[in-house]
Design a protein around this motif. Structure first.
Motif, short mmCIF file in Angstrom:
data_model
loop_
_atom_site.label_atom_id
_atom_site.label_comp_id
_atom_site.label_asym_id
_atom_site.label_seq_id
_atom_site.Cartn_x
_atom_site.Cartn_y
_atom_site.Cartn_z
N THR A 1 -13.03 -14.09 4.39
CA THR A 1 -12.94 -13.87 5.88
C THR A 1 -11.16 -12.76 5.99
OG1 THR A 1 -11.60 -15.80 6.28
CG2 THR A 1 -14.00 -15.97 6.25
N GLN A 2 -11.33 -12.16 7.93
CA GLN A 2 -10.72 -11.99 7.88
C GLN A 2 -9.10 -12.74 7.69
OE1 GLN A 2 -10.77 -10.10 11.92
NE2 GLN A 2 -13.09 -8.95 11.89
N GLU A 3 -9.03 -13.63 8.42
CA GLU A 3 -7.76 -14.66 7.97
C GLU A 3 -7.11 -14.61 7.00
OE1 GLU A 3 -4.57 -16.58 9.33
OE2 GLU A 3 -6.38 -15.23 10.91
N SER A 4 -8.32 -14.87 5.39
CA SER A 4 -8.25 -14.75 4.61
C SER A 4 -7.66 -14.54 4.20
CB SER A 4 -9.47 -15.57 4.15
OG SER A 4 -10.35 -14.44 3.70
N ILE A 5 -7.75 -13.00 4.57
CA ILE A 5 -7.64 -11.19 3.75
C ILE A 5 -6.37 -11.43 4.27
CG2 ILE A 5 -7.61 -9.02 4.11
CD1 ILE A 5 -10.46 -9.28 3.92
N LEU A 6 -5.95 -11.65 5.20
CA LEU A 6 -3.94 -11.43 6.29
C LEU A 6 -3.33 -12.52 5.37
CD1 LEU A 6 -4.79 -10.49 9.94
CD2 LEU A 6 -4.61 -9.76 7.96
N GLN A 7 -3.71 -14.03 5.17
CA GLN A 7 -2.74 -14.75 4.60
C GLN A 7 -2.99 -14.81 3.25
OE1 GLN A 7 -1.06 -17.33 6.68
NE2 GLN A 7 -2.09 -16.60 8.20
N ASN A 8 -3.88 -14.11 2.55
CA ASN A 8 -3.68 -13.14 1.35
C ASN A 8 -2.19 -12.15 0.74
OD1 ASN A 8 -5.20 -15.27 0.12
ND2 ASN A 8 -6.92 -13.56 -0.05
N ILE A 9 -2.07 -11.94 1.61
CA ILE A 9 -1.36 -10.45 1.62
C ILE A 9 -0.15 -11.10 2.42
CG2 ILE A 9 -2.97 -8.91 0.99
CD1 ILE A 9 -2.29 -8.61 4.67
N ARG A 10 0.06 -11.83 2.87
CA ARG A 10 1.42 -12.16 3.86
C ARG A 10 2.09 -12.33 2.41
NH1 ARG A 10 2.22 -16.72 8.64
NH2 ARG A 10 3.67 -15.42 9.24
N GLY A 11 3.69 -11.79 3.19
CA GLY A 11 4.61 -11.61 2.03
C GLY A 11 4.85 -10.72 0.62
N GLY A 12 3.29 -10.50 0.37
CA GLY A 12 3.43 -9.58 -0.43
C GLY A 12 3.45 -8.22 -0.19
N LEU A 13 3.46 -7.90 -1.77
CA LEU A 13 3.30 -6.17 -2.30
C LEU A 13 2.31 -5.64 -2.32
CD1 LEU A 13 5.01 -3.65 -2.96
CD2 LEU A 13 4.46 -4.34 -5.10
N ILE A 14 1.65 -4.77 -1.25
CA ILE A 14 0.76 -4.10 -1.13
C ILE A 14 0.90 -1.84 -2.41
CG2 ILE A 14 -1.14 -2.61 -0.47
CD1 ILE A 14 -0.71 -4.77 1.91
N VAL A 15 0.70 -1.81 -3.09
CA VAL A 15 0.69 -1.07 -3.74
C VAL A 15 -0.32 0.31 -3.85
CG1 VAL A 15 1.12 0.27 -5.93
CG2 VAL A 15 1.51 -1.83 -5.58
N SER A 16 0.23 0.97 -2.73
CA SER A 16 -0.27 2.43 -2.16
C SER A 16 -0.59 3.33 -3.69
CB SER A 16 0.27 3.67 -1.37
OG SER A 16 -0.95 4.57 -1.48
N CYS A 17 -1.87 3.56 -3.97
CA CYS A 17 -2.48 4.02 -4.78
C CYS A 17 -3.35 5.64 -4.69
CB CYS A 17 -3.60 2.93 -5.96
SG CYS A 17 -2.56 2.07 -6.61
N GLN A 18 -2.17 6.57 -4.19
CA GLN A 18 -3.01 7.82 -4.14
C GLN A 18 -2.42 9.36 -4.63
OE1 GLN A 18 -3.36 8.47 0.37
NE2 GLN A 18 -2.70 5.82 0.36
N ALA A 19 -3.80 9.65 -5.17
CA ALA A 19 -2.89 11.10 -5.47
C ALA A 19 -3.50 11.94 -4.68
CB ALA A 19 -2.92 11.31 -7.01
N LEU A 20 -2.61 13.27 -4.42
CA LEU A 20 -3.58 14.67 -3.87
C LEU A 20 -4.07 15.91 -4.85
CD1 LEU A 20 -0.69 15.20 -1.82
CD2 LEU A 20 -3.13 14.08 -1.04
N GLU A 21 -4.42 16.57 -4.73
CA GLU A 21 -5.56 17.00 -5.90
C GLU A 21 -4.47 18.35 -6.63
OE1 GLU A 21 -9.07 19.79 -4.98
OE2 GLU A 21 -9.29 18.26 -3.16
N SER A 22 -3.55 18.29 -6.39
CA SER A 22 -2.73 18.89 -6.30
C SER A 22 -0.69 18.13 -7.54
CB SER A 22 -1.83 19.31 -6.21
OG SER A 22 -1.28 18.95 -5.13
N GLU A 23 -1.69 17.11 -7.62
CA GLU A 23 -0.93 16.18 -8.11
C GLU A 23 -1.65 15.50 -9.93
OE1 GLU A 23 1.66 13.79 -5.32
OE2 GLU A 23 -0.53 13.15 -5.74
N PRO A 24 -0.86 15.50 -10.78
CA PRO A 24 -1.38 15.23 -12.28
C PRO A 24 -2.10 13.91 -12.70
CG PRO A 24 1.47 15.12 -12.11
CD PRO A 24 0.93 16.22 -10.65
N LEU A 25 -1.85 13.40 -11.96
CA LEU A 25 -2.50 11.32 -11.74
C LEU A 25 -3.74 11.71 -10.95
CD1 LEU A 25 0.12 9.24 -11.90
CD2 LEU A 25 -1.10 10.83 -14.03
N TYR A 26 -3.95 12.67 -10.27
CA TYR A 26 -5.69 13.06 -8.86
C TYR A 26 -6.69 12.69 -10.15
CZ TYR A 26 -8.84 14.81 -6.36
OH TYR A 26 -10.16 14.94 -5.32
N GLY A 27 -7.23 11.42 -9.28
CA GLY A 27 -9.04 11.48 -10.30
C GLY A 27 -9.03 9.71 -9.65
#
Length: 242
Positions: free
Chosen positions: A2-28
């Protein structure tokens, strides 16, 4: 979940942004999925991912909730984080648990401002968890009033009218956390564990970190720059002794 469970599960935690642009070596998408798995094993509570292909791969490889977005350059607008309803649909279709959109005061395609777009998305998709990426206090307030479920400081320093800074926008985190009745997620220029912890102490619901974890070329550059500065200092001291 549920929306509430998602919000509670991330509370106080670290969310890691896993993104790479086409020009970057880890793209894919396969590489970003492996990055997400590594983040999950390290204790991350969520992933922020760009594009339907990456989102699908990460959802299939991890058990973590995903904040999905679609970075797209649209002629005539500076807005590039999920700029259109079609982009929202793409992110939802890929299975994202939350959708991030630019909610700044910059005109988006069609002339709408951020809060207007937030309202439009929530009217069309009332069941989704919508993350409003903002750069100023005013934008955060307007986004929350328009129906955003989460406000994120992602774009502080990236709009012409928000101050550039070398570190996190702590003052924005404090002011939004004290004023809004929705979770405030700290994101942007967070480079150290100490800075991340400080964001929580100042009222952030959760913390998003990207480049400091997932962009090895930038991490390498920071070490190289420090070494160059050290050599320059040593050289200057040598000249003084001579």
């Amino acid at each position: 979940m549920t929306q509430e469970s998602i919000l509670q599960n991330i509370r106080g935690g670290l969310i890691v942004s896993c993104q790479a642009l086409e020009s970057e070596p880890l793209y894919g998408a396969d590489i970003m999925a492996r990055m997400a798995v590594a983040a999950e094993r390290g204790g991350a509570v969520g992933i922020r991912a760009n594009g339907s292909t990456d989102i699908r791969q990460i959802k299939s490889a991890t058990h973590l909730p995903v904040i999905g977005l679609c970075k797209r350059t649209v002629h005539g607008s500076d807005v590039y984080i999920t700029p259109t309803i079609d982009d929202v649909e793409e992110v939802l279709g890929a299975g994202a648990d939350m959708v991030a959109v630019d909610a700044t005061l910059r005109p988006r395609p069609g002339g709408q401002l951020g809060a207007d777009f937030v309202l439009k998305v929530k009217q069309q998709y009332p069941e989704i968890l919508l993350v409003a990426d903002i750069s100023t206090y005013q934008e955060g307030v307007l986004a929350a009033q328009a129906g955003a479920d989460v406000v994120a400081t992602t774009l502080s320093g990236y709009t012409p009218y928000s101050a550039e800074r070398d570190g996190p926008d702590f003052s924005l985190i404090v002011s939004l956390s004290r004023s809004l009745n929705v979770p405030v997620v700290a994101e942007g220029h967070i480079r150290t564990p100490r800075q991340a912890a400080e964001c929580l102490r100042l009222g952030a619901w959760a913390v998003v970190v990207g480049s400091a974890i997932t962009r090895p070329q930038e991490i390498t550059q920071s070490f190289v720059q420090s070494l160059h500065e050290c050599l320059q200092e040593q050289a200057a001291k040598g000249e003084q002794r001579a």
